[in-house]
Write an enzyme that holds these catalytic residues in place. Structure first.
Site, PDB file in Angstrom:
ATOM      1  N   SER A  62       0.846  -1.200   0.000  1.00 22.27           N
ATOM      2  CA  SER A  62       0.000   0.000   0.000  1.00 22.27           C
ATOM      3  C   SER A  62       0.878   1.246   0.000  1.00 22.27           C
ATOM      4  CB  SER A  62      -0.890   0.007   1.244  1.00 22.27           C
ATOM      5  OG  SER A  62      -0.113   0.322   2.382  1.00 22.27           O
ATOM      6  N   LYS A  63       0.218   2.359  -0.235  1.00 25.60           N
ATOM      7  CA  LYS A  63       0.941   3.626  -0.234  1.00 25.60           C
ATOM      8  C   LYS A  63       1.581   3.867   1.135  1.00 25.60           C
ATOM      9  CE  LYS A  63       0.078   8.581  -0.599  1.00 25.60           C
ATOM     10  NZ  LYS A  63       1.420   8.851  -0.106  1.00 25.60           N
ATOM     11  N   ARG A  64       0.874   3.425   2.173  1.00 26.86           N
ATOM     12  CA  ARG A  64       1.408   3.616   3.526  1.00 26.86           C
ATOM     13  C   ARG A  64       2.739   2.889   3.740  1.00 26.86           C
ATOM     14  NH1 ARG A  64      -2.566   1.478   6.736  1.00 26.86           N
ATOM     15  NH2 ARG A  64      -4.037   1.801   5.026  1.00 26.86           N
ATOM     16  N   GLY A  75       5.005   2.514   1.535  1.00 32.37           N
ATOM     17  CA  GLY A  75       6.002   3.375   0.902  1.00 32.37           C
ATOM     18  C   GLY A  75       6.385   4.528   1.826  1.00 32.37           C
TER      19      GLY A  75
END
Ligand code: GLU
Length: 512
Positions: free
Chosen positions: A263-265, A267
């Site tokens: 997920s973006k989190r 990253g």
């Protein structure tokens, strides 16, 4: 079945935000497969969900694919014989195909309001709109014909639902996963069209377009696997089962650590981009980093992504796009998810930077120099190129060049105190003066010729080799690291080298 047809694949993103790196991998696999088979790659924008439309997302998708060298044969920008390629511009087509299903009795009209649906869900645990419940709802199967007509004449809002026949085995053949059979009774009567915005849902638009665009292989993320049985039934309902595309559901990209989907989190938490290009959120104004802006070469990103879910069957890792096109095998993709090892991504970038000619690397370094207040025009191309060549083995990103090569472009601002303490004794200024003399009488500044002369002088005087050479380096570089000393001085030349030693003598205070 599909063997004789020209291979045609499509990448069909919804413009609901920046393209995620997983979407990029999907696009890449489609591209590799299309090129390998002399086929076509279509880019279709699936923008039928007006609620989730994000301005700028479509341009972002086009720009990201272009940056990565994923070439589109037919699409919104490229045009082509099967356009329009933006679903919001194909309403007439979807209306027509919705009508066909209604006329054939494979779909029906439903008037249930959101409140009524909510009430049904509250009344029945695990409520599903299907053969077991539909006759208790407000739709064209349950209501008298004149009531249906009255509601339509009044302009009541409705949806069209697919009429799933229960109790049938639905077979999904997937190139990676094999044959999956599920019973149609578990499927619900999915909404295919909404009168409120005169738009189809994803399912109808996707199937109709894949058919009309003559798609032979649907290569997409695993998250779409649950939709596949419905899609099989839709092809059948339209009478297209014989030309239905081959399904290929790609493995998920997983978190670098632990379990679950990337997920973006992840990253943000671990410090790597999950988007190909920087993204400026039009609503919040938030900026998300991209691979491009973080200093990745597109070739490195492509190589890295190609190996997340597929491997060539041997230990080859560095493969350029042509090699990937010839070696890629769709049926050798793994079923299980691929861990997103971003350290490996850096490693690929490092390797690709090493393969760039020094002059190209120097060109990429110019803006970095400027950003640090150095005017690249003050240095010759050759100077920048040679400086870059000396330090490139130490970098993962172009921006890292500054950390390793800054001293080539400006004199030390300060001198590493630890090194001063260790190397700059009270006698050192006098030894450095002597060094200036030795350097001044060198017959050649060439590294290989200068080095033995200086080393002989150190030995003949009985000086400590490490101390003298590190003190020398301290004056020129500002710290005790960097490339080979005499390579540095060869490039800097006598005037600059001697000026730096003098500055060091004047500025460095000897340790007690
Ligand atoms: N529009 C879907 C998406 O955003 C396409 C899924 C598919 O390829 O069928 O991923």
């Amino acid at each position: 079945m599909t063997q004789q047809r020209k291979v045609r694949v499509r990448f069909a993103p919804s413009p609901t935000g920046p393209l995620h790196i997983g979407g990029v991998r999907t696009a890449l696999y489609n591209y590799l497969f299309a090129r390998q088979n002399g086929g076509d790659m279509v880019l279709r924008i699936e923008d039928t969900d007006s609620q989730r439309f994000v301005p700028g997302a479509e341009d972002y998708i086009n720009e990201a694919l272009a940056w990565l060298g994923i070439k589109i044969d037919e699409g919104v920008r490229e045009g082509g014989p099967h356009g329009p390629y933006r679903q919001s511009e194909r309403r007439d087509i979807y209306r027509d195909y919705t009508r066909r299903l209604l006329d054939a009795g494979r779909a029906y009209i439903a008037f249930d309001t959101p409140e009524e649906l909510e009430a049904a869900r509250a009344a029945t645990p695990n409520f599903q709109y299907d053969a077991s419940t539909r006759m208790g709802m407000r739709n064209s199967l349950a209501l008298p014909a004149d009531e249906v007509k009255r509601l339509l004449d009044e302009g009541a809002k409705y949806v069209v639902r697919f009429k799933v026949e229960p109790g049938r085995d639905v077979v999904v053949d997937d190139l990676i996963r094999g044959r999956v059979t599920i019973n149609s009774s578990v499927l619900d009567d999915k909404v295919l069209y909404k009168s409120a915005d005169d738009l189809p849902t994803y399912h109808l638009a996707n199937i109709v377009d894949d058919h009309l665009m003559e798609i032979t292989h649907v290569i997409r993320g695993e998250e779409w696997l649950p939709s596949a049985p419905l899609h099989v039934l839709l092809y059948e309902a339209f009478g297209w089962a014989d030309s239905a595309p081959q399904f290929v559901h790609l493995p998920l990209l997983l978190k670098p650590d632990g379990k679950g989907k990337l997920s973006k989190r992840d990253g943000d938490r671990l410090g790597f981009p999950v988007f190909p290009l920087e993204w400026h959120d039009p609503k919040s104004g938030a900026i998300s980093t991209g691979y491009r802006e973080s200093g990745y070469l597109p070739e490195a990103v492509v190589n890295f992504l190609a190996l997340l879910g597929w491997n060539p069957g041997d230990d080859s890792e560095i493969m350029d796009i042509d090699t990937l096109i010839s070696r890629f095998r769709l049926d050798h993709c793994s079923k299980s998810g691929a861990k997103f090892d971003f350290e490996k991504g850096k490693w690929f970038n490092h390797k690709y930077l090493q393969m760039l000619p020094d002059a190209e690397l120097a060109a990429l370094f110019r803006p970095v120099l400027e950003a640090h207040g150095v005017n690249p025009a003050d240095f010759s191309d050759e100077y920048i190129t040679r400086a870059v060549g000396m330090v490139k083995s130490r970098i993962n990103f172009v921006a890292d060049l500054w950390d390793h090569a800054a001293f080539f472009f400006r004199r030390p601002e300060s001198y590493d105190p630890k090194a001063v303490k260790k190397r700059w004794s009270a006698e050192m200024p006098a030894i450095m003066e002597e060094l200036i003399g030795v350097l001044g009488s060198l017959p050649s500044w060439e590294s290989a010729k200068a080095e033995p002369v200086v080393l002989d002088w150190i030995a003949s005087k009985g000086y400590h080799l490490g101390n003298v050479m590190n003190a020398f380096r301290l004056t020129v570089v500002g710290e005790c690291k960097g490339p080979h000393m005499f390579d540095i001085t060869e490039l800097m030349g006598p005037d600059e080298t001697i000026a730096r030693i003098r500055e060091g003598i004047a500025r460095i205070t000897p340790a007690e």
